[in-house]
Write a protein that holds these residues in place. Structure first.
Motif, PDB file in Angstrom:
ATOM      1  N   ASP A  57       0.823  -1.208   0.000  1.00  0.00           N
ATOM      2  CA  ASP A  57       0.000   0.000   0.000  1.00  0.00           C
ATOM      3  C   ASP A  57       0.860   1.262   0.000  1.00  0.00           C
ATOM      4  O   ASP A  57       1.808   1.363   0.780  1.00  0.00           O
ATOM      5  CB  ASP A  57      -0.895   0.041   1.243  1.00  0.00           C
ATOM      6  CG  ASP A  57      -2.054  -0.926   1.155  1.00  0.00           C
ATOM      7  OD1 ASP A  57      -2.675  -0.991   0.084  1.00  0.00           O
ATOM      8  OD2 ASP A  57      -2.333  -1.617   2.153  1.00  0.00           O
ATOM      9  N   GLY A  84       0.193  -7.903  -4.795  1.00  0.00           N
ATOM     10  CA  GLY A  84      -0.771  -8.820  -5.366  1.00  0.00           C
ATOM     11  C   GLY A  84      -0.243 -10.233  -5.539  1.00  0.00           C
ATOM     12  O   GLY A  84       0.332 -10.826  -4.628  1.00  0.00           O
ATOM     13  N   GLU A 107      -4.484 -10.512  -0.644  1.00  0.00           N
ATOM     14  CA  GLU A 107      -5.810 -10.325  -1.215  1.00  0.00           C
ATOM     15  C   GLU A 107      -6.664 -11.551  -0.915  1.00  0.00           C
ATOM     16  O   GLU A 107      -6.166 -12.676  -0.867  1.00  0.00           O
ATOM     17  CB  GLU A 107      -5.712 -10.079  -2.718  1.00  0.00           C
ATOM     18  CG  GLU A 107      -5.092  -8.731  -3.053  1.00  0.00           C
ATOM     19  CD  GLU A 107      -5.019  -8.476  -4.542  1.00  0.00           C
ATOM     20  OE1 GLU A 107      -5.378  -7.375  -4.971  1.00  0.00           O
ATOM     21  OE2 GLU A 107      -4.601  -9.398  -5.279  1.00  0.00           O
ATOM     22  N   ASP A 204      -4.729  -7.650 -16.175  1.00  0.00           N
ATOM     23  CA  ASP A 204      -5.097  -7.753 -14.767  1.00  0.00           C
ATOM     24  C   ASP A 204      -6.477  -8.396 -14.659  1.00  0.00           C
ATOM     25  O   ASP A 204      -7.482  -7.784 -15.022  1.00  0.00           O
ATOM     26  CB  ASP A 204      -5.107  -6.373 -14.103  1.00  0.00           C
ATOM     27  CG  ASP A 204      -5.173  -6.473 -12.585  1.00  0.00           C
ATOM     28  OD1 ASP A 204      -5.921  -7.334 -12.079  1.00  0.00           O
ATOM     29  OD2 ASP A 204      -4.489  -5.685 -11.908  1.00  0.00           O
ATOM     30  N   GLY A 206      -8.288  -9.013 -12.115  1.00  0.00           N
ATOM     31  CA  GLY A 206      -9.113  -8.611 -10.976  1.00  0.00           C
ATOM     32  C   GLY A 206     -10.381  -7.890 -11.361  1.00  0.00           C
ATOM     33  O   GLY A 206     -11.460  -8.171 -10.824  1.00  0.00           O
ATOM     34  N   TRP A 313     -13.230  -5.803  -6.669  1.00  0.00           N
ATOM     35  CA  TRP A 313     -11.881  -5.911  -7.201  1.00  0.00           C
ATOM     36  C   TRP A 313     -10.914  -5.685  -6.045  1.00  0.00           C
ATOM     37  O   TRP A 313     -10.727  -4.585  -5.576  1.00  0.00           O
ATOM     38  CB  TRP A 313     -11.645  -4.893  -8.302  1.00  0.00           C
ATOM     39  CG  TRP A 313     -10.291  -5.006  -8.964  1.00  0.00           C
ATOM     40  CD1 TRP A 313      -9.323  -5.937  -8.724  1.00  0.00           C
ATOM     41  CD2 TRP A 313      -9.759  -4.156  -9.980  1.00  0.00           C
ATOM     42  NE1 TRP A 313      -8.226  -5.738  -9.517  1.00  0.00           N
ATOM     43  CE2 TRP A 313      -8.475  -4.640 -10.302  1.00  0.00           C
ATOM     44  CE3 TRP A 313     -10.250  -3.040 -10.651  1.00  0.00           C
ATOM     45  CZ2 TRP A 313      -7.666  -4.029 -11.264  1.00  0.00           C
ATOM     46  CZ3 TRP A 313      -9.435  -2.438 -11.604  1.00  0.00           C
ATOM     47  CH2 TRP A 313      -8.171  -2.919 -11.912  1.00  0.00           C
ATOM     48  N   GLY A 314     -10.315  -6.757  -5.604  1.00  0.00           N
ATOM     49  CA  GLY A 314      -9.370  -6.639  -4.518  1.00  0.00           C
ATOM     50  C   GLY A 314     -10.046  -6.767  -3.163  1.00  0.00           C
ATOM     51  O   GLY A 314     -11.042  -7.466  -2.994  1.00  0.00           O
ATOM     52  N   SER A 316      -8.420  -6.916   0.942  1.00  0.00           N
ATOM     53  CA  SER A 316      -7.301  -7.674   1.492  1.00  0.00           C
ATOM     54  C   SER A 316      -7.449  -7.918   2.979  1.00  0.00           C
ATOM     55  O   SER A 316      -8.255  -7.289   3.658  1.00  0.00           O
ATOM     56  CB  SER A 316      -5.988  -6.910   1.246  1.00  0.00           C
ATOM     57  OG  SER A 316      -5.801  -6.640  -0.117  1.00  0.00           O
TER      58      SER A 316
END
Length: 444
Positions: A57, A84, A107, A204, A206, A313-314, A316
């Protein structure tokens, strides 16, 4: 038949896959405490402890600094080796070498594989109070067969981010349905031939996964002791066919997101919108620094007018690894990071997360707009409206990395050759099933 891989029957695999299903909070409690469990269960180490933390992050170092300043005996050393899927691969490699970090951001879709491989620890005994801070729907992604393997950090419903200035310039309306979205994409091409409403990202998986979730897809399920893989199901094929039509018609760009070319297009106005998770404001500052105050967020277009459903999307969790020699302290940090009001407030400020903790969604900091969206003071109010209707898969498979690699390979080839998106889905399906059988799973 068994959903436990025949050649991988370690304790971690059993904890995750004996039933094959994610279990809600009510089942939590009484699990083992990972590598350091003993009669004391949650005993801490004596003396000063230094924990290693892997996280990608932006600005998370500022949040970690807050912890370190108030916890002199438990210091956290931050590292960003990758993000990721790349971080997951590094975690597995480090675990095999017995030198993994104490704590790692993971994730949700990657967590099952890490549990089955014994990389992340059962922290049930350390989180009995922590789990009360979440609703059952949020905890499902980190609780397997009644045992806790991570502390949820954020939820990331898919939303539509769009350039308010360019929508006004070209006379566009914010699309409420996918039919309207397709019409606006064509309109952009006629009014601004060098611009596109958005791009199709084959690099990607995601975002595409989130779109499939919105349409009602369920890629993995179990019946009795057997797995079912249905990546090429009707909802997903509907999504693929829709985007194939936009690509083949020249209505949208075909370059991958997060590439230098895409960054430039986002910054110079070539691309007018971005389908992304609620975390997007934290990324836009680096992607398109010249566009601050020019973006707004709206609900994702619906397949049927008025349907509030969206995908994810994502999102975590903060995990403790089985390599950690200080699991109690690591779990204490993970809990603090994601449930302490001050820590969550700082995450909202620095990372623009939408908190997973129930109380975190009512923090005063969410009354203000993200720094990159000063023109939209109701930003988090819009996210809060959408979040309850965001759906993930009821369960994730044990080899998501194979599935996601199949997406990148299959859709990239289809884009380059003008091939079939539906065929790319079939390739993903076949690769996933073959890998699961190779690992020893029974797939019906």
């Amino acid at each position: 038949m068994s959903v436990i891989p025949r050649r991988r029957r370690g304790a971690a695999a059993v904890a995750l896959l004996a039933a094959g299903l994610l279990v809600a909070t009510a089942a939590c409690g009484g699990g083992s405490s990972g590598k350091k469990s003993d009669a004391s269960g949650t005993a801490k180490s004596k003396g000063k402890v230094t924990l290693t933390f892997w996280d990608w992050d932006p600005n998370i170092d500022k949040v970690v600094a807050t912890w370190n300043s108030s916890h002199p005996d438990i210091q956290v050393k931050l590292s960003n080796p990758a993000g990721g899927d790349q971080l997951v691969a590094k975690m597995i490699t480090a675990h095999e070498a017995k030198n993994g970090p104490d704590i790692a951001k993971v994730e949700y879709q990657s967590l099952p594989a890490l549990v089955s491989k014994g990389v992340v620890a059962d922290i049930t005994d350390y989180t009995k109070d922590t789990v009360t801070r979440y609703d059952d729907a949020t905890l499902k992604s980190t609780v397997f067969q009644g045992k806790v393997y991570g502390v949820p950090q954020d939820v990331a419903p898919l939303m539509l981010f769009y350039r308010t200035d360019l929508f006004a310039k070209y006379g566009l309306s914010v699309p409420k349905t996918w039919d309207e979205f397709a019409a606006e994409a064509k309109s952009v091409r006629s009014r601004a031939p060098r611009s596109y409403l958005t791009n199709f990202d084959a690099a990607d998986p995601g975002w595409f996964t989130g779109l499939a979730q919105q349409a009602g897809a369920d890629w993995w399920s179990t019946t009795g002791d057997s797995w079912k893989v249905d990546i090429a199901d009707a909802p997903t094929k509907k999504v693929a066919g829709y985007w194939q039509g936009l690509v083949d018609g020249g209505s949208i760009a075909k370059n991958p997101s997060f590439s230098p070319q895409w960054n430039k297009q986002m910054n110079d106005g070539t691309l007018l919108s971005w389908i992304s998770g609620a975390w997007a404001p934290a990324q836009l500052g680096g992607i398109a620094p010249g566009t601050k105050g020019k973006w707004a967020v709206a609900p994702l277009p619906a397949w049927t007018a008025g349907d509030p459903a969206t995908g994810i999307w994502g999102g975590s969790a903060t995990t403790v690894t089985t390599d950690s020699e200080h699991p109690a302290e690591a779990a204490e940090f993970a809990s603090w990071l994601n449930t302490d009001d001050a820590a969550v407030t700082e995450q909202v400020k620095q990372i623009n997360v939408y908190p997973a903790a129930t109380s975190g969604r009512s923090l005063p900091v969410l009354q203000a707009a993200p720094a990159f969206f000063p023109n939209q003071p109701d930003f988090y109010a819009e996210v809060k409206k959408v979040a309850p209707a965001a759906r993930s898969f009821p369960m994730w498979g044990p080899d998501v990395t194979v599935t996601f690699t199949g997406y990148t390979d299959g859709f990239s080839k289809a884009l380059q050759s003008g091939g079939s998106f539906s065929g790319a889905l079939d390739s993903m399906q076949n690769a996933t099933v073959a890998d699961m059988k190779k690992l020893g799973f029974t797939v019906g």
